[in-house]
Design a protein around this motif. Structure first.
Motif, PDB file in Angstrom:
ATOM      1  N   UNK A 277       0.831  -1.204   0.000  1.00  0.00           N
ATOM      2  CA  UNK A 277       0.000   0.000   0.000  1.00  0.00           C
ATOM      3  C   UNK A 277       0.867   1.256   0.000  1.00  0.00           C
ATOM      4  N   UNK A 278       1.937   1.255   0.783  1.00  0.00           N
ATOM      5  CA  UNK A 278       2.833   2.414   0.853  1.00  0.00           C
ATOM      6  C   UNK A 278       3.560   2.628  -0.464  1.00  0.00           C
ATOM      7  N   UNK A 279       3.992   1.517  -1.061  1.00  0.00           N
ATOM      8  CA  UNK A 279       4.717   1.625  -2.331  1.00  0.00           C
ATOM      9  C   UNK A 279       3.851   2.258  -3.415  1.00  0.00           C
ATOM     10  N   UNK A 280       2.588   1.879  -3.487  1.00  0.00           N
ATOM     11  CA  UNK A 280       1.703   2.388  -4.535  1.00  0.00           C
ATOM     12  C   UNK A 280       0.876   3.590  -4.068  1.00  0.00           C
ATOM     13  N   UNK A 281       1.100   4.003  -2.791  1.00  0.00           N
ATOM     14  CA  UNK A 281       0.425   5.174  -2.235  1.00  0.00           C
ATOM     15  C   UNK A 281      -1.097   5.091  -2.419  1.00  0.00           C
ATOM     16  N   UNK A 282      -1.647   3.939  -2.067  1.00  0.00           N
ATOM     17  CA  UNK A 282      -3.087   3.741  -2.169  1.00  0.00           C
ATOM     18  C   UNK A 282      -3.547   2.853  -1.011  1.00  0.00           C
ATOM     19  N   UNK A 283      -4.596   3.252  -0.332  1.00  0.00           N
ATOM     20  CA  UNK A 283      -5.150   2.436   0.748  1.00  0.00           C
ATOM     21  C   UNK A 283      -4.217   2.217   1.919  1.00  0.00           C
ATOM     22  N   UNK A 284      -3.343   3.197   2.205  1.00  0.00           N
ATOM     23  CA  UNK A 284      -2.372   3.006   3.285  1.00  0.00           C
ATOM     24  C   UNK A 284      -3.057   2.896   4.649  1.00  0.00           C
ATOM     25  N   UNK A 285      -3.999   3.786   4.908  1.00  0.00           N
ATOM     26  CA  UNK A 285      -4.704   3.720   6.183  1.00  0.00           C
ATOM     27  C   UNK A 285      -5.546   2.450   6.269  1.00  0.00           C
ATOM     28  N   UNK A 286      -6.169   2.089   5.165  1.00  0.00           N
ATOM     29  CA  UNK A 286      -6.955   0.854   5.113  1.00  0.00           C
ATOM     30  C   UNK A 286      -6.089  -0.340   5.461  1.00  0.00           C
ATOM     31  N   UNK A 287      -4.906  -0.416   4.867  1.00  0.00           N
ATOM     32  CA  UNK A 287      -4.004  -1.539   5.140  1.00  0.00           C
ATOM     33  C   UNK A 287      -3.531  -1.530   6.586  1.00  0.00           C
ATOM     34  N   UNK A 288      -3.088  -0.371   7.066  1.00  0.00           N
ATOM     35  CA  UNK A 288      -2.555  -0.277   8.426  1.00  0.00           C
ATOM     36  C   UNK A 288      -3.599  -0.691   9.461  1.00  0.00           C
ATOM     37  N   UNK A 289      -4.808  -0.157   9.342  1.00  0.00           N
ATOM     38  CA  UNK A 289      -5.822  -0.427  10.350  1.00  0.00           C
ATOM     39  C   UNK A 289      -6.387  -1.840  10.226  1.00  0.00           C
ATOM     40  N   UNK A 290      -6.499  -2.349   9.011  1.00  0.00           N
ATOM     41  CA  UNK A 290      -6.983  -3.716   8.818  1.00  0.00           C
ATOM     42  C   UNK A 290      -6.007  -4.722   9.398  1.00  0.00           C
ATOM     43  N   UNK A 291      -4.717  -4.495   9.168  1.00  0.00           N
ATOM     44  CA  UNK A 291      -3.694  -5.399   9.700  1.00  0.00           C
ATOM     45  C   UNK A 291      -3.718  -5.390  11.219  1.00  0.00           C
ATOM     46  N   UNK A 292      -3.783  -4.189  11.792  1.00  0.00           N
ATOM     47  CA  UNK A 292      -3.767  -4.072  13.252  1.00  0.00           C
ATOM     48  C   UNK A 292      -5.012  -4.720  13.869  1.00  0.00           C
ATOM     49  N   UNK A 293      -6.179  -4.431  13.323  1.00  0.00           N
ATOM     50  CA  UNK A 293      -7.416  -4.981  13.868  1.00  0.00           C
ATOM     51  C   UNK A 293      -7.502  -6.493  13.687  1.00  0.00           C
ATOM     52  N   UNK A 294      -7.122  -6.983  12.509  1.00  0.00           N
ATOM     53  CA  UNK A 294      -7.189  -8.432  12.278  1.00  0.00           C
ATOM     54  C   UNK A 294      -6.185  -9.177  13.154  1.00  0.00           C
TER      55      UNK A 294
END
Length: 310
Positions: A277-294
């Motif tokens: 997500x960081x590399x492509x600068x898309x959905x960074x917050x989505x990825x960060x929060x999904x990973x943490x919550x899951x």
């Protein structure tokens, strides 16, 4: 139980180190981006090459892998359908689909496989499937979406060659090629690659920890609330339930084989998805929060799975 706790403890400590580094500003404003680029372009390709070059590719052809593939496709498919209906965009939907189905089979899956299942090789089919199939497909979609958003037109030939220009896909596919042909990589070549590859997981986790500085509580307000909660629910609950149903009622797996496939499916979303997500600068917050919550949700899920099926 001990494997679950040990695996999560290791990850939590390294992420906490990254958080402290971010709070104190030891790596400067560009520290997270440097670590992300290091992991994406150098360390992770080296890690995947060294792991897959010595992997047993016969593990791919197994009922457990079919269960993994089908449950992965099912969860990703649900997110994609919702993403298309809600108009979340190709890149963001792709990241969300990965967070809904791509398990942490490496730095968390291996210790859990050792302590809970008693055999680290049991995560090998999942690892191979994700790196050989899921990662190249997802990164190709992200590459094409990125080029499309920038207005760059590509020929079909160039589009077909997209997976072979991505460093992570190149590392994975090169490792598979070496394993399939039986080539022995000389130690002067393999040893430096292993050393470089060892930086991958720490770099990813520290960058993830730095990204948490100044972040709101995951799943909170904002445009990402629905996709975060959807991807977390699909990953933490939907995928293990789907894997259990497929394994038990379609493939007839019982006992330890059923436990193995459900435990691996119940693993949380992998931290390297944040790197993508960081590399492509898309959905960074989505990825960060999904990973943490899951990751947080998977602890009780794994305990329940081990108690019911163990």
């Amino acid at each position: 139980m001990q494997g679950v706790l040990n695996g999560f403890a290791v990850i939590a400590i390294v992420i906490a180190v990254g958080y402290v580094i971010g709070r104190r500003g030891h790596l400067g404003e560009g520290g997270r981006e440097v670590l992300t680029r290091l992991a994406f372009h150098v360390a992770t390709p080296a890690l995947l090459f060294t792991m897959l070059a010595e992997a047993d590719l016969s593990l791919i052809l197994s009922p457990s892998l079919l269960v993994t593939a089908l449950s992965t496709a099912a969860m990703a498919g649900v997110f994609v359908v919702v993403g298309v209906v809600r108009g979340w965009g190709v890149g963001r939907t792709t990241i969300g689909a990965l967070c809904s189905s791509y398990v942490n089979s490496g730095n968390l899956g291996i210790p859990i496989a050792v302590y809970v299942l008693g055999d680290a090789s049991l995560v090998a089919p999942v690892l191979l499937f994700q790196q050989i199939v899921v990662t190249p497909v997802a990164l190709t979609i992200l590459d094409l979406a990125e080029s499309g958003s920038s207005g760059t037109r590509q020929s079909w030939g160039r589009r077909l060659l997209t997976p072979f220009r991505n460093p992570i896909a190149i590392g994975a596919l090169s490792g598979v090629l070496v394993s399939a042909t039986g080539i022995t990589v000389p130690s002067p070549v393999l040893d430096p690659l292993e050393l470089i590859g060892n930086m991958s997981v720490p770099a990813i986790l520290i960058a993830f920890g730095i990204s948490l500085c100044g972040s709101s509580w995951p799943g909170g307000r904002g445009a990402d609330r629905v996709p975060v909660l959807l991807s977390t629910t699909l990953k933490a609950v939907g995928q293990p339930v789907a894997a259990w149903a497929l394994a038990a009622f379609v493939f007839g797996l019982r006992g330890e084989r059923l436990l193995d496939v459900v435990v691996t499916s119940a693993l949380p979303a992998a931290q390297n998805l944040y790197t993508y997500a960081s590399r492509y600068r898309v959905g960074e917050r989505l990825a960060r929060e999904s990973i943490l919550l899951s990751t947080m949700a998977s602890v009780p899920v794994l305990v329940v799975v081990a108690a019911l099926l163990g």
